[in-house]
Design an enzyme around this catalytic site. Structure first.
Site, PDB file in Angstrom:
ATOM      1  N   MET A  30      -5.685  72.148  84.937  1.00  0.00           N
ATOM      2  CA  MET A  30      -4.455  71.590  85.503  1.00  0.00           C
ATOM      3  C   MET A  30      -4.715  71.113  86.937  1.00  0.00           C
ATOM      4  O   MET A  30      -3.787  70.985  87.737  1.00  0.00           O
ATOM      5  CB  MET A  30      -3.327  72.625  85.463  1.00  0.00           C
ATOM      6  CG  MET A  30      -2.982  73.019  84.025  1.00  0.00           C
ATOM      7  SD  MET A  30      -1.301  73.601  83.800  1.00  0.00           S
ATOM      8  CE  MET A  30      -1.295  75.041  84.839  1.00  0.00           C
ATOM      9  N   GLY A  31      -5.996  70.890  87.262  1.00  0.00           N
ATOM     10  CA  GLY A  31      -6.325  70.365  88.587  1.00  0.00           C
ATOM     11  C   GLY A  31      -6.289  71.432  89.663  1.00  0.00           C
ATOM     12  O   GLY A  31      -6.343  72.623  89.374  1.00  0.00           O
ATOM     13  N   ALA A  32      -6.229  70.982  90.947  1.00  0.00           N
ATOM     14  CA  ALA A  32      -6.402  71.877  92.101  1.00  0.00           C
ATOM     15  C   ALA A  32      -7.686  72.692  91.873  1.00  0.00           C
ATOM     16  O   ALA A  32      -7.678  73.928  91.879  1.00  0.00           O
ATOM     17  CB  ALA A  32      -5.176  72.762  92.320  1.00  0.00           C
ATOM     18  N   HIS A  37     -13.141  76.663  88.175  1.00  0.00           N
ATOM     19  CA  HIS A  37     -13.231  75.517  87.257  1.00  0.00           C
ATOM     20  C   HIS A  37     -14.660  74.974  87.222  1.00  0.00           C
ATOM     21  O   HIS A  37     -15.181  74.633  86.167  1.00  0.00           O
ATOM     22  CB  HIS A  37     -12.310  74.376  87.724  1.00  0.00           C
ATOM     23  CG  HIS A  37     -10.862  74.733  87.767  1.00  0.00           C
ATOM     24  ND1 HIS A  37     -10.179  74.910  88.955  1.00  0.00           N
ATOM     25  CD2 HIS A  37      -9.965  74.921  86.779  1.00  0.00           C
ATOM     26  CE1 HIS A  37      -8.917  75.188  88.693  1.00  0.00           C
ATOM     27  NE2 HIS A  37      -8.750  75.209  87.388  1.00  0.00           N
ATOM     28  N   GLN A 155      -4.696  84.252  77.501  1.00  0.00           N
ATOM     29  CA  GLN A 155      -4.698  82.829  77.112  1.00  0.00           C
ATOM     30  C   GLN A 155      -5.887  82.532  76.176  1.00  0.00           C
ATOM     31  O   GLN A 155      -5.754  81.778  75.212  1.00  0.00           O
ATOM     32  CB  GLN A 155      -4.768  81.950  78.355  1.00  0.00           C
ATOM     33  CG  GLN A 155      -5.049  80.484  78.052  1.00  0.00           C
ATOM     34  CD  GLN A 155      -4.947  79.593  79.264  1.00  0.00           C
ATOM     35  OE1 GLN A 155      -3.858  79.220  79.653  1.00  0.00           O
ATOM     36  NE2 GLN A 155      -6.069  79.232  79.865  1.00  0.00           N
ATOM     37  N   SER A 187      -7.992  81.214  91.909  1.00  0.00           N
ATOM     38  CA  SER A 187      -6.869  80.629  91.180  1.00  0.00           C
ATOM     39  C   SER A 187      -6.313  79.490  92.016  1.00  0.00           C
ATOM     40  O   SER A 187      -6.306  79.573  93.253  1.00  0.00           O
ATOM     41  CB  SER A 187      -5.784  81.701  91.000  1.00  0.00           C
ATOM     42  OG  SER A 187      -4.553  81.100  90.691  1.00  0.00           O
TER      43      SER A 187
HETATM   44  O1  PAF Z   1      -5.719  77.556  82.186  1.00  0.00           O
HETATM   45  C1  PAF Z   1      -5.201  76.462  82.479  1.00  0.00           C
HETATM   46  O2  PAF Z   1      -5.482  75.852  83.508  1.00  0.00           O
HETATM   47  C2  PAF Z   1      -4.168  75.870  81.524  1.00  0.00           C
HETATM   48  O3  PAF Z   1      -3.405  76.862  80.933  1.00  0.00           O
HETATM   49  C3  PAF Z   1      -4.791  74.945  80.466  1.00  0.00           C
HETATM   50  C4  PAF Z   1      -5.722  75.713  79.543  1.00  0.00           C
HETATM   51  C5  PAF Z   1      -5.552  73.821  81.143  1.00  0.00           C
HETATM   52  C6  PAF Z   1      -3.685  74.337  79.597  1.00  0.00           C
HETATM   53  O4  PAF Z   1      -2.802  73.577  80.360  1.00  0.00           O
END
Ligand code: PAF
Length: 282
Positions: A30-32, A37, A155, A187
């Protein structure tokens, strides 16, 4: 790297790889973007012939509209980081809402207990939104492998379940939590912490570790109470839950020598920012 916005551009960029059956790796975000990431992307790069990174702030997974509004968006910063890391043929996919949801998604996934326990209980509808968006992204990217961080431990289980329900041919690869030097799990939400809350937030991980050291001293329900009061001693922190569960079912574990893998998971408000963290508890 190539930056694309629409499905036909994505198909064009991936066509040579699809034709030869090369492995497509996928990192949805979701960026940022932060080191967490980037570590997922680094997992993909040596294994997959081409890596796709998506950036899409998915409205259907936010149960609080204010949280969606305040979610950090920094496309310039994200693209600069990706430019440094990705290879020539790798793809950054920046879909808009119409591309992901040409019409509203009313699908309901049978997520069992995952929808009602822990994050499922405190963020109603959140995991339905995650399953919706990830299944749509998988449909567009058609990856062989997709990478998710263990910080969002529940998740990961939701995504595995969605993949199973839809019989998708995607391998889900879990990647370890990346932490700041003081232990705070990385985060995108950390950017929104006040100075005070940021100073106190490392107590969350410290308490997880301390609870682990004390795991043989008392039954888990007592240990959970101890951990909550230790976190809540910090004025900027308020624990929403601290639970030690079976890592496969997310049902409560009671004692250190209960059989099977266990995990301690917690969600804590640091000022007005909600943080989650977890550690293995075996
Ligand atoms: O973990 C995240 O950043 C989000 O939940 C994801 C997996 C990109 C889905 O929008």
């Amino acid at each position: 790297m190539r930056t694309v916005q629409f499905p036909d551009e994505l198909d064009e960029a991936l066509a040579p790889f699809r034709r030869t059956g090369a492995k497509i790796g996928f990192v949805p975000t979701m960026g940022a973007l932060h080191e967490g990431h980037l570590s997922l992307i680094r997992c993909s790069l040596p294994r997959d012939t081409v890596t796709v990174v998506s950036i899409f702030v998915n409205p259907t997974q936010f149960n609080d509209p204010e949280d969606l509004r305040r979610y950090p968006r920094m496309p310039g910063h994200d693209l600069a980081l990706l430019e440094n890391l990705l290879r020539g043929d790798d793809v950054v996919f920046l879909p808009d809402e119409k591309t992901i949801y040409p019409e509203p998604d009313h699908r309901h996934f049978d997520l069992g207990d995952l929808d009602t326990l822990l994050e499922g209980a405190f963020r109603p509808g959140h995991f339905q939104g995650v399953a919706q968006v990830v299944s749509r992204l998988f449909g567009l990217v058609r990856p062989a492998r997709a990478y998710f961080g263990e910080k969002d431990f529940q998740q990961l289980a939701v995504i595995r379940r969605m993949v199973h329900l839809l019989s998708l041919p995607v391998e889900i690869v879990p990647c370890p939590i990346i932490r700041e030097k003081d232990g705070l799990a990385m985060s995108s939400r950390n950017l929104r912490l006040s100075e005070e809350a940021r100073r106190q937030a490392p107590r969350i991980y410290e308490t997880l570790l301390e609870a682990y050291r004390k795991r043989k001293e008392m039954p888990f329900p007592e240990l959970e109470k101890w951990a909550i009061s230790r976190i809540d001693e910090a004025p900027a922190l308020r624990t929403e839950y601290f639970r030690i569960v079976r890592a496969d079912t997310f049902r409560p574990a009671r004692h250190w020598d209960d059989p099977g893998p266990k995990r301690a998971l917690t969600a804590v408000w640091a000022g007005d920012v909600r943080l989650i963290d977890n550690i293995p508890f075996d």
